[in-house]
Design an enzyme around this catalytic site. Structure first.
Site, short mmCIF file in Angstrom:
data_model
loop_
_atom_site.label_atom_id
_atom_site.label_comp_id
_atom_site.label_asym_id
_atom_site.label_seq_id
_atom_site.Cartn_x
_atom_site.Cartn_y
_atom_site.Cartn_z
N GLU A 251 -49.56 8.77 10.74
CA GLU A 251 -48.25 8.14 10.62
C GLU A 251 -47.70 7.72 11.98
O GLU A 251 -47.70 8.50 12.93
CB GLU A 251 -47.29 9.12 9.94
CG GLU A 251 -45.87 8.62 9.82
CD GLU A 251 -44.99 9.65 9.13
OE1 GLU A 251 -45.25 9.93 7.95
OE2 GLU A 251 -44.06 10.16 9.77
N GLU B 159 -44.59 11.01 -4.47
CA GLU B 159 -44.34 12.25 -3.74
C GLU B 159 -43.43 13.23 -4.49
O GLU B 159 -42.43 12.83 -5.09
CB GLU B 159 -43.71 11.91 -2.39
CG GLU B 159 -43.51 13.11 -1.47
CD GLU B 159 -43.24 12.68 -0.05
OE1 GLU B 159 -44.21 12.50 0.71
OE2 GLU B 159 -42.05 12.47 0.29
N GLU C 93 -44.39 3.74 4.31
CA GLU C 93 -43.79 4.99 3.86
C GLU C 93 -42.28 4.97 4.04
O GLU C 93 -41.77 4.44 5.02
CB GLU C 93 -44.33 6.17 4.67
CG GLU C 93 -45.83 6.26 4.79
CD GLU C 93 -46.24 7.32 5.80
OE1 GLU C 93 -45.46 8.28 6.01
OE2 GLU C 93 -47.31 7.20 6.38
N SER C 94 -41.60 5.56 3.08
CA SER C 94 -40.15 5.82 3.15
C SER C 94 -39.28 4.58 2.92
O SER C 94 -39.58 3.49 3.39
CB SER C 94 -39.75 6.45 4.49
OG SER C 94 -40.41 7.67 4.71
N ASN D 268 -44.07 4.68 8.99
CA ASN D 268 -42.90 5.33 8.42
C ASN D 268 -41.66 4.51 8.76
O ASN D 268 -41.33 4.34 9.93
CB ASN D 268 -42.75 6.76 8.96
CG ASN D 268 -41.77 7.58 8.15
OD1 ASN D 268 -40.89 7.04 7.48
ND2 ASN D 268 -41.90 8.89 8.22
N LYS E 207 -40.81 15.99 -3.74
CA LYS E 207 -39.95 16.41 -2.63
C LYS E 207 -38.64 16.94 -3.19
O LYS E 207 -37.88 16.21 -3.81
CB LYS E 207 -39.69 15.22 -1.69
CG LYS E 207 -38.77 15.54 -0.54
CD LYS E 207 -38.82 14.48 0.57
CE LYS E 207 -38.33 13.14 0.13
NZ LYS E 207 -38.24 12.19 1.26
N LYS F 63 -48.43 16.84 2.69
CA LYS F 63 -47.40 16.28 3.56
C LYS F 63 -46.79 17.43 4.36
O LYS F 63 -46.11 18.28 3.81
CB LYS F 63 -46.33 15.58 2.70
CG LYS F 63 -45.30 14.79 3.50
CD LYS F 63 -45.80 13.39 3.79
CE LYS F 63 -44.70 12.55 4.41
NZ LYS F 63 -43.67 12.14 3.42
#
Length: 260
Positions: free
Chosen positions: A165, A54, A216-217, A186, A56, A116
């Site tokens: 998500e 990603e 995710e994350s 997430n 960001k 996103k």
């Protein structure tokens, strides 16, 4: 209000203004609207690493992460590193992104690109298609069951893959829809932005095998991915762990090499 509440309130105003400036009928005339899309879900199914890297610049929880490196360098570095997909944050107010970032990424890489974004209106799905995305993110916490159904149907009609998500079992149950390709868990609570990898483990058994499972994350080491694979996860979205370094592409390369 939570961080998510603030974001959604802002998005409602932002999208209303965008609709006035560039109506959907004009988005449909953008050159990239006719582009043949690439499937992120299929890329992950045949991947040995499953990394979605990603771009960001910042976030509400960490402020500036990295606003020094240029996007083309980052995404091209990710592709060379072996990432199977690119995630591009297009929110400007909270994450420092833009739709122009999506355009630049589309011109730079050949692997699937995920937009996103906090999608709260069908207009944003047309936007994603017009600006070159191959897949969109729908967040269960932001949308009703009927909206998830309608939005995922629209996305598939535009040949966009859908990553849906979730953060808990309740959200997951309304997200198991025929037009959804990937279920993303997430690990970051969008109300307070705290991270807990155990969320992915807990929800893994509730996700049917016909969906690509994505965690995710909060993923910062290879061992976490190896463990999550045993729970059936095929995709891993990583942003901050790469972006917080001087050379995100090189960091991603070393990470993926250690994963193989």
């Amino acid at each position: 209000m939570t961080i998510l509440d603030n974001i959604i309130a802002y998005k409602l105003k932002e999208v209303a203004a965008k609709k006035e400036a560039i109506p959907t009928r004009l988005l449909e005339k953008f050159p990239l609207f006719a582009k043949e899309t690439k499937s992120l879900a299929e890329a992950l199914r045949i991947s040995t690493t499953g990394i979605i890297a990603e771009h960001k610049r910042r976030s509400p929880s960490k402020s500036v992460i990295n606003d020094k490196v240029l996007l083309p360098e980052v995404v091209s570095g990710y592709e060379l590193a072996g990432a199977k997909g690119i995630s591009v944050l297009t929110d400007s107010n909270f994450f420092g992104g833009s739709l122009d970032d999506l355009l630049v990424a589309e011109k730079t890489v050949s692997i699937p690109i995920l937009r996103k974004e906090f999608i709260i209106d069908p207009y944003q799905i047309y936007e994603a298609k017009a600006y070159g995305a191959d897949a969109i993110l729908l967040i269960a916490a932001c949308l009703s069951a009927e909206e998830l159904k309608q939005f995922s149907f629209l996305a598939k009609s535009l040949k966009l893959d859908v990553l849906l998500e979730v953060h808990n079992s309740e959200e997951l149950q309304k997200s198991l829809l025929p037009n959804v390709d990937m279920i993303g868990v997430n690990n970051r609570n969008l109300k307070n932005f705290k991270v807990n990898i155990d969320i992915s483990k807990k929800l893994s058994e509730e996700i049917p095998a016909d969906f690509v499972k994505i965690s995710e994350s909060g993923i910062s080491d290879v061992e976490t991915i190896k463990e999550l694979r045993t729970y059936g996860f095929e995709g891993f979205l990583i942003g901050e762990n790469f972006m917080k370094t001087e050379n995100p592409g090189e960091t991603a390369k070393q990470f993926i090499q250690n994963l193989r």
